[in-house]
Design a protein around this motif. Structure first.
Motif, PDB file in Angstrom:
ATOM      1  N   GLN A  90       0.325  -1.653  -0.246  1.00  0.00           N
ATOM      2  CA  GLN A  90       0.270   0.130   0.512  1.00  0.00           C
ATOM      3  C   GLN A  90       0.718   0.796   0.143  1.00  0.00           C
ATOM      4  O   GLN A  90       1.613   1.679   0.651  1.00  0.00           O
ATOM      5  N   LEU A  91       0.403   2.628  -1.379  1.00  0.00           N
ATOM      6  CA  LEU A  91       0.981   4.230  -0.577  1.00  0.00           C
ATOM      7  C   LEU A  91      -0.081   4.704  -0.980  1.00  0.00           C
ATOM      8  O   LEU A  91      -0.824   4.845  -1.576  1.00  0.00           O
ATOM      9  N   VAL A  92       0.021   5.479   0.206  1.00  0.00           N
ATOM     10  CA  VAL A  92      -1.416   6.692   0.658  1.00  0.00           C
ATOM     11  C   VAL A  92      -0.898   7.818  -0.244  1.00  0.00           C
ATOM     12  O   VAL A  92      -0.159   8.214   0.856  1.00  0.00           O
ATOM     13  N   GLU A  93      -0.507   8.680  -0.430  1.00  0.00           N
ATOM     14  CA  GLU A  93      -0.033  10.068  -0.471  1.00  0.00           C
ATOM     15  C   GLU A  93      -1.344  10.803  -1.142  1.00  0.00           C
ATOM     16  O   GLU A  93      -2.653  10.882  -1.020  1.00  0.00           O
ATOM     17  N   SER A  94      -1.691  12.434   0.348  1.00  0.00           N
ATOM     18  CA  SER A  94      -2.140  13.206   0.122  1.00  0.00           C
ATOM     19  C   SER A  94      -1.483  13.973   0.331  1.00  0.00           C
ATOM     20  O   SER A  94      -0.144  14.513   0.459  1.00  0.00           O
ATOM     21  N   GLY A  95      -2.529  15.484   0.662  1.00  0.00           N
ATOM     22  CA  GLY A  95      -1.755  16.584   0.652  1.00  0.00           C
ATOM     23  C   GLY A  95      -1.219  18.001  -0.198  1.00  0.00           C
ATOM     24  O   GLY A  95      -1.243  18.884  -0.644  1.00  0.00           O
ATOM     25  N   GLY A  96      -1.690  16.657  -1.261  1.00  0.00           N
ATOM     26  CA  GLY A  96      -1.389  18.200  -2.633  1.00  0.00           C
ATOM     27  C   GLY A  96      -2.488  18.831  -2.711  1.00  0.00           C
ATOM     28  O   GLY A  96      -3.917  18.957  -2.271  1.00  0.00           O
ATOM     29  N   GLY A  97      -2.713  19.736  -3.690  1.00  0.00           N
ATOM     30  CA  GLY A  97      -3.819  20.966  -4.142  1.00  0.00           C
ATOM     31  C   GLY A  97      -3.567  21.958  -4.545  1.00  0.00           C
ATOM     32  O   GLY A  97      -2.154  21.674  -5.625  1.00  0.00           O
ATOM     33  N   LEU A  98      -4.654  22.971  -5.116  1.00  0.00           N
ATOM     34  CA  LEU A  98      -4.065  24.112  -6.076  1.00  0.00           C
ATOM     35  C   LEU A  98      -3.634  25.542  -4.987  1.00  0.00           C
ATOM     36  O   LEU A  98      -3.683  26.001  -4.013  1.00  0.00           O
TER      37      LEU A  98
END
Length: 117
Positions: free
Chosen positions: A3-11
């Motif tokens: 499992q690899l779960v990336e987060s935190g991106g955005g505009l």
């Protein structure tokens, strides 16, 4: 389970900052090193930062002197602090082991970053 779960991106506007997070399964996190990869629109995925188990880091391309990678071994987590963002930082960011086989190893969904000028 892999499992690899990336987060935190955005505009974000140019000059702004983001902090990306990655939660990895132990089988991947215990690799020699973990890294963040950037896939810009229309381009191949490229390694921008890596961190070894002992905390030694290395940066590539425009990430040098700007981004900061870190890891929390107790949480199997990797982070990427991205200040002073530029429009060319736009794309999808993935975390994974280093080295990685682009077409054979598992990849997460990534987290999109969109930097407006």
């Amino acid at each position: 389970q892999v499992q690899l779960v990336e987060s935190g991106g955005g505009l974000v506007q140019a000059g702004g900052s983001l902090r990306l997070s990655c939660a990895a399964s132990g089988s991947i996190f215990n690799s020699l090193a973990m890294g963040w990869y950037h896939k810009a629109p229309g381009k191949q995925r490229e390694l921008v930062a890596l961190i070894y188990k002992n905390g030694v880091t290395n940066y590539f391309g425009s990430a040098m002197g700007r981004f900061s990678i870190s890891r929390d071994n107790a949480k199997n987590a990797v982070y990427l602090q991205m200040p002073s963002l530029k429009p060319e930082d736009t794309g999808v960011y993935y975390c994974n082991k280093v080295p990685v086989r682009e077409d054979m190893d598992y990849w997460g969904k990534g987290t999109p970053v969109n930097v407006s000028s």
